[in-house]
Design a protein around this motif. Structure first.
Motif, PDB file in Angstrom:
ATOM      1  N   ALA A 147       0.950  -1.244  -0.122  1.00 55.52           N
ATOM      2  CA  ALA A 147      -0.067   0.110  -0.097  1.00 55.52           C
ATOM      3  C   ALA A 147       0.838   1.166   0.029  1.00 55.52           C
ATOM      4  O   ALA A 147       1.852   1.198   0.459  1.00 55.52           O
ATOM      5  CB  ALA A 147      -0.905   0.125   1.217  1.00 55.52           C
ATOM      6  N   TRP A 196      -6.191   8.004   4.970  1.00 57.91           N
ATOM      7  CA  TRP A 196      -7.149   7.401   4.363  1.00 57.91           C
ATOM      8  C   TRP A 196      -7.247   7.170   2.842  1.00 57.91           C
ATOM      9  O   TRP A 196      -6.336   7.712   2.028  1.00 57.91           O
ATOM     10  CB  TRP A 196      -8.766   8.072   4.922  1.00 57.91           C
ATOM     11  CG  TRP A 196      -8.914   9.302   4.103  1.00 57.91           C
ATOM     12  CD1 TRP A 196      -8.278  10.149   3.449  1.00 57.91           C
ATOM     13  CD2 TRP A 196     -10.115   9.952   4.109  1.00 57.91           C
ATOM     14  NE1 TRP A 196      -8.955  11.353   3.129  1.00 57.91           N
ATOM     15  CE2 TRP A 196     -10.398  11.217   3.618  1.00 57.91           C
ATOM     16  CE3 TRP A 196     -11.550   9.689   4.749  1.00 57.91           C
ATOM     17  CZ2 TRP A 196     -11.158  11.987   3.418  1.00 57.91           C
ATOM     18  CZ3 TRP A 196     -12.617  10.343   4.627  1.00 57.91           C
ATOM     19  CH2 TRP A 196     -12.564  11.551   3.933  1.00 57.91           C
ATOM     20  N   TYR A 197      -8.101   6.269   2.222  1.00 57.19           N
ATOM     21  CA  TYR A 197      -7.989   5.991   1.031  1.00 57.19           C
ATOM     22  C   TYR A 197      -6.953   5.429   0.686  1.00 57.19           C
ATOM     23  O   TYR A 197      -6.267   5.692  -0.519  1.00 57.19           O
ATOM     24  CB  TYR A 197      -8.584   7.047  -0.085  1.00 57.19           C
ATOM     25  CG  TYR A 197     -10.393   7.334   0.082  1.00 57.19           C
ATOM     26  CD1 TYR A 197     -11.083   6.275  -0.636  1.00 57.19           C
ATOM     27  CD2 TYR A 197     -10.773   8.314   0.872  1.00 57.19           C
ATOM     28  CE1 TYR A 197     -12.305   6.346  -0.503  1.00 57.19           C
ATOM     29  CE2 TYR A 197     -12.048   8.252   1.106  1.00 57.19           C
ATOM     30  CZ  TYR A 197     -12.873   7.365   0.207  1.00 57.19           C
ATOM     31  OH  TYR A 197     -14.210   7.470   0.538  1.00 57.19           O
ATOM     32  N   ILE A 198      -6.283   4.557   1.510  1.00 60.87           N
ATOM     33  CA  ILE A 198      -5.173   3.876   1.261  1.00 60.87           C
ATOM     34  C   ILE A 198      -5.456   2.474   0.597  1.00 60.87           C
ATOM     35  O   ILE A 198      -5.639   1.512   1.072  1.00 60.87           O
ATOM     36  CB  ILE A 198      -4.138   3.693   2.611  1.00 60.87           C
ATOM     37  CG1 ILE A 198      -4.159   5.201   3.224  1.00 60.87           C
ATOM     38  CG2 ILE A 198      -3.017   2.915   2.361  1.00 60.87           C
ATOM     39  CD1 ILE A 198      -3.688   6.353   2.504  1.00 60.87           C
ATOM     40  N   SER A 199      -5.073   2.497  -0.689  1.00 62.87           N
ATOM     41  CA  SER A 199      -5.605   1.523  -1.748  1.00 62.87           C
ATOM     42  C   SER A 199      -4.821   0.406  -1.313  1.00 62.87           C
ATOM     43  O   SER A 199      -3.703   0.097  -1.157  1.00 62.87           O
ATOM     44  CB  SER A 199      -5.301   2.006  -3.089  1.00 62.87           C
ATOM     45  OG  SER A 199      -6.122   3.050  -3.481  1.00 62.87           O
ATOM     46  N   VAL A 209     -16.201   3.602  -2.279  1.00 66.24           N
ATOM     47  CA  VAL A 209     -16.156   4.596  -3.213  1.00 66.24           C
ATOM     48  C   VAL A 209     -17.475   4.422  -3.879  1.00 66.24           C
ATOM     49  O   VAL A 209     -17.805   3.261  -4.681  1.00 66.24           O
ATOM     50  CB  VAL A 209     -14.951   4.008  -4.222  1.00 66.24           C
ATOM     51  CG1 VAL A 209     -14.732   5.026  -5.501  1.00 66.24           C
ATOM     52  CG2 VAL A 209     -13.692   4.141  -3.449  1.00 66.24           C
ATOM     53  N   GLU A 221     -16.922  -1.265  -2.103  1.00 69.86           N
ATOM     54  CA  GLU A 221     -15.756  -1.558  -1.207  1.00 69.86           C
ATOM     55  C   GLU A 221     -14.554  -1.920  -2.091  1.00 69.86           C
ATOM     56  O   GLU A 221     -13.511  -2.033  -1.387  1.00 69.86           O
ATOM     57  CB  GLU A 221     -15.984  -2.424  -0.326  1.00 69.86           C
ATOM     58  CG  GLU A 221     -16.983  -1.877   1.052  1.00 69.86           C
ATOM     59  CD  GLU A 221     -17.261  -2.540   2.159  1.00 69.86           C
ATOM     60  OE1 GLU A 221     -17.151  -3.909   1.981  1.00 69.86           O
ATOM     61  OE2 GLU A 221     -17.263  -2.048   3.152  1.00 69.86           O
ATOM     62  N   ASP A 222     -14.523  -2.322  -3.204  1.00 65.52           N
ATOM     63  CA  ASP A 222     -13.223  -2.703  -4.194  1.00 65.52           C
ATOM     64  C   ASP A 222     -12.797  -3.730  -3.610  1.00 65.52           C
ATOM     65  O   ASP A 222     -11.544  -3.809  -3.444  1.00 65.52           O
ATOM     66  CB  ASP A 222     -12.467  -1.559  -4.367  1.00 65.52           C
ATOM     67  CG  ASP A 222     -13.006  -0.449  -5.409  1.00 65.52           C
ATOM     68  OD1 ASP A 222     -14.027  -0.831  -6.211  1.00 65.52           O
ATOM     69  OD2 ASP A 222     -12.632   0.403  -5.391  1.00 65.52           O
ATOM     70  N   HIS A 255      -9.739  -5.077  -5.395  1.00 68.68           N
ATOM     71  CA  HIS A 255      -8.606  -4.311  -5.313  1.00 68.68           C
ATOM     72  C   HIS A 255      -7.903  -4.127  -3.910  1.00 68.68           C
ATOM     73  O   HIS A 255      -6.821  -3.401  -3.912  1.00 68.68           O
ATOM     74  CB  HIS A 255      -8.917  -2.741  -5.917  1.00 68.68           C
ATOM     75  CG  HIS A 255      -8.042  -1.968  -6.081  1.00 68.68           C
ATOM     76  ND1 HIS A 255      -6.998  -1.962  -7.223  1.00 68.68           N
ATOM     77  CD2 HIS A 255      -7.503  -0.720  -5.382  1.00 68.68           C
ATOM     78  CE1 HIS A 255      -6.198  -0.817  -7.058  1.00 68.68           C
ATOM     79  NE2 HIS A 255      -6.316  -0.264  -5.971  1.00 68.68           N
ATOM     80  N   HIS A 269      -9.949   0.200   0.054  1.00 65.16           N
ATOM     81  CA  HIS A 269      -9.352   1.854   0.432  1.00 65.16           C
ATOM     82  C   HIS A 269      -9.654   2.003   1.720  1.00 65.16           C
ATOM     83  O   HIS A 269     -10.569   2.380   2.450  1.00 65.16           O
ATOM     84  CB  HIS A 269      -9.805   2.697  -0.435  1.00 65.16           C
ATOM     85  CG  HIS A 269     -10.138   2.436  -1.786  1.00 65.16           C
ATOM     86  ND1 HIS A 269      -9.123   2.404  -2.841  1.00 65.16           N
ATOM     87  CD2 HIS A 269     -11.115   1.779  -2.702  1.00 65.16           C
ATOM     88  CE1 HIS A 269      -9.348   1.844  -3.998  1.00 65.16           C
ATOM     89  NE2 HIS A 269     -10.641   1.496  -4.020  1.00 65.16           N
ATOM     90  N   THR A 276     -13.511   8.214  -9.974  1.00 61.63           N
ATOM     91  CA  THR A 276     -12.630   8.466  -9.022  1.00 61.63           C
ATOM     92  C   THR A 276     -11.223   8.762  -9.431  1.00 61.63           C
ATOM     93  O   THR A 276     -10.579   9.270  -8.852  1.00 61.63           O
ATOM     94  CB  THR A 276     -12.387   7.091  -8.236  1.00 61.63           C
ATOM     95  OG1 THR A 276     -13.427   6.555  -7.729  1.00 61.63           O
ATOM     96  CG2 THR A 276     -11.345   7.105  -6.919  1.00 61.63           C
ATOM     97  N   ALA A 330      -7.957  10.782  -8.008  1.00 62.16           N
ATOM     98  CA  ALA A 330      -6.668  10.131  -7.961  1.00 62.16           C
ATOM     99  C   ALA A 330      -5.277  10.743  -8.702  1.00 62.16           C
ATOM    100  O   ALA A 330      -5.589  11.089  -9.574  1.00 62.16           O
ATOM    101  CB  ALA A 330      -6.740   8.704  -8.098  1.00 62.16           C
TER     102      ALA A 330
END
Length: 404
Positions: free
Chosen positions: A134, A168-171, A218, A222-223, A226, A229, A380, A384
């Motif tokens: 990440a 946050w939004y740490i993929s 997103v 919740e992806d 992927h 996030h 998104t 990004a």
């Protein structure tokens, strides 16, 4: 500029197209079935590991990395049509080829700036597809579109650094196989040069004080495919000083080096997403009838399809030009074009997917078609790697400078 496929690209493209038809597309339904039976929604369905093994067997592995020592040694121009193909199945194809973000950018950072020990500990297992990673940069309390705003502290304490902050939004962080975080924070918050205040450091997931707090949605997704996030808290997380990447104050420059290739990779895949949307539009148009004639004979639908084709061809040429410039004059020499594609590609692809949603009616917003999720992903990307407005501001300044 010659954008024709060379022999290497053509061979890989044919292999990849066959891999998509024979394995990736059929695996999409299998992945959904397996995912429903997992103990945790963040676990990786077994079919993904099968795809990775098959991709590696076919020589479709680490295609993104131009460093021939660690990757496939392809140029950006060679990789572009391959990344576009993977964009047709963003849930599966990039991961199957070990070409999924954020791992790609993290591997590039480690290959370019990592110490030999850091490369042995983290780059090697990432290249092998054994672990995930990440990139922890975005923060909820500041406008992260300006990276100099970052507040996370990285403080030296003897032979260690202590990290304190909230991201946050740490993929990818929700994936239990995410073993390492590259964290950006400030080592010199009072420094006179605001672009030398930041540093990057490696933080293993199991370090005390690191808490993956929750999954961020997103547009309601919740992806899971992927790795999610996440919101991540660093509460006086202590790591060895040797975990610093590069030098103190080098974090901003490393981030810029990381984001350039990341931006074009996103745009390459977005073109594949647009092609998928056009295909779905056409299939829907020739099989549905409204007001006495097929949708394919409706003037508005024909206009949507024609406009989409024109737009995709324009975007592809601009992305290829950018890739060619990055290969020939470097990322700095292609700065204008990188910003141009980052502005143009997501917004155009969002519009194309939106038309496809409209053509599918209620089905377009449902889980029975991939369009709603494709739309959320494309939308998104207008945020990004720098929101559109930041790139527009920089691009306009560069244009105006010629006249001042």
């Amino acid at each position: 500029m010659d954008f024709g496929y060379d022999a290497t690209t053509q061979e890989l493209r044919e292999k990849l197209l066959a891999f998509m038809d024979e394995h990736v597309y059929p695996a999409q339904a299998v992945m959904a079935e397996q995912h429903a039976k997992l103990d945790s929604p963040w676990q990786t369905p077994p079919v993904v590991q099968e795809l990775k093994a098959e991709a590696r067997r076919r020589g479709l592995w680490n295609l993104f990395l131009p460093d021939s020592e660690h990757g496939a040694g392809l140029t950006n121009l060679q990789y572009a049509p391959l990344a576009e193909i993977t964009g047709r199945s963003p849930q599966l194809a990039p991961t199957a080829l070990n070409c999924a973000a954020p791992d790609t950018g993290n591997m590039e950072v480690l290959a370019q700036f990592g110490s030999p020990q850091q490369q042995a500990d983290w780059l090697k297992p990432l290249l092998e597809g054994e672990i995930r990673s990440a990139f922890a940069m975005t923060e909820p309390e500041v406008a992260s579109s300006d990276a100099t705003n970052i507040e996370t502290r990285i403080e030296r304490d003897g032979d260690s650094y202590v990290i304190t902050g909230r991201k946050w939004y740490i993929s990818g962080a929700m994936n239990p196989n995410c073993r390492i975080f590259i964290v950006m924070g400030k080592t010199d918050p009072e420094g006179s040069d605001i672009r030398r205040q930041q540093s990057m450091i490696l933080v293993p997931r199991d370090t005390p004080g690191l808490e993956v707090r929750r999954a961020m949605q997103v547009y309601g997704y919740e992806d899971h495919w992927h790795g999610g996030h996440a919101e991540v808290v660093f509460d006086r997380v202590r790591v060895p000083a040797t975990n610093l990447i590069g030098e103190e104050g080098g974090g901003f420059a490393i981030a810029q080096a990381r984001l350039g290739p990341g931006r074009i990779h996103h745009c390459m895949r977005l073109i594949g997403m647009a092609e998928r949307a056009i295909e779905l539009m056409c299939r829907r148009a020739v099989t549905r009838t409204a007001f006495g004639k097929p949708l394919a004979q409706q003037g508005a639908v024909q206009q949507w399809i024609a406009d989409a084709r024109v737009a995709v061809e324009q975007l592809r040429l601009l992305v290829l030009k950018t890739a060619w410039l990055m290969d020939t004059v470097g990322n700095r020499g292609a700065h204008t074009e990188i910003q141009a594609i980052k502005i143009a590609t997501p917004r155009t692809v969002v519009d194309i997917i939106d038309r496809a949603v409209q053509l599918h009616g209620a089905g377009g917003v449902s889980q029975d078609f991939p369009l709603a999720e494709l739309w959320a992903g494309a939308r998104t990307l207008m945020l990004a790697d720098g929101p559109d407005e930041v790139h527009q501001r920089s691009l306009a300044r560069r244009e105006l400078k010629k006249y001042l």
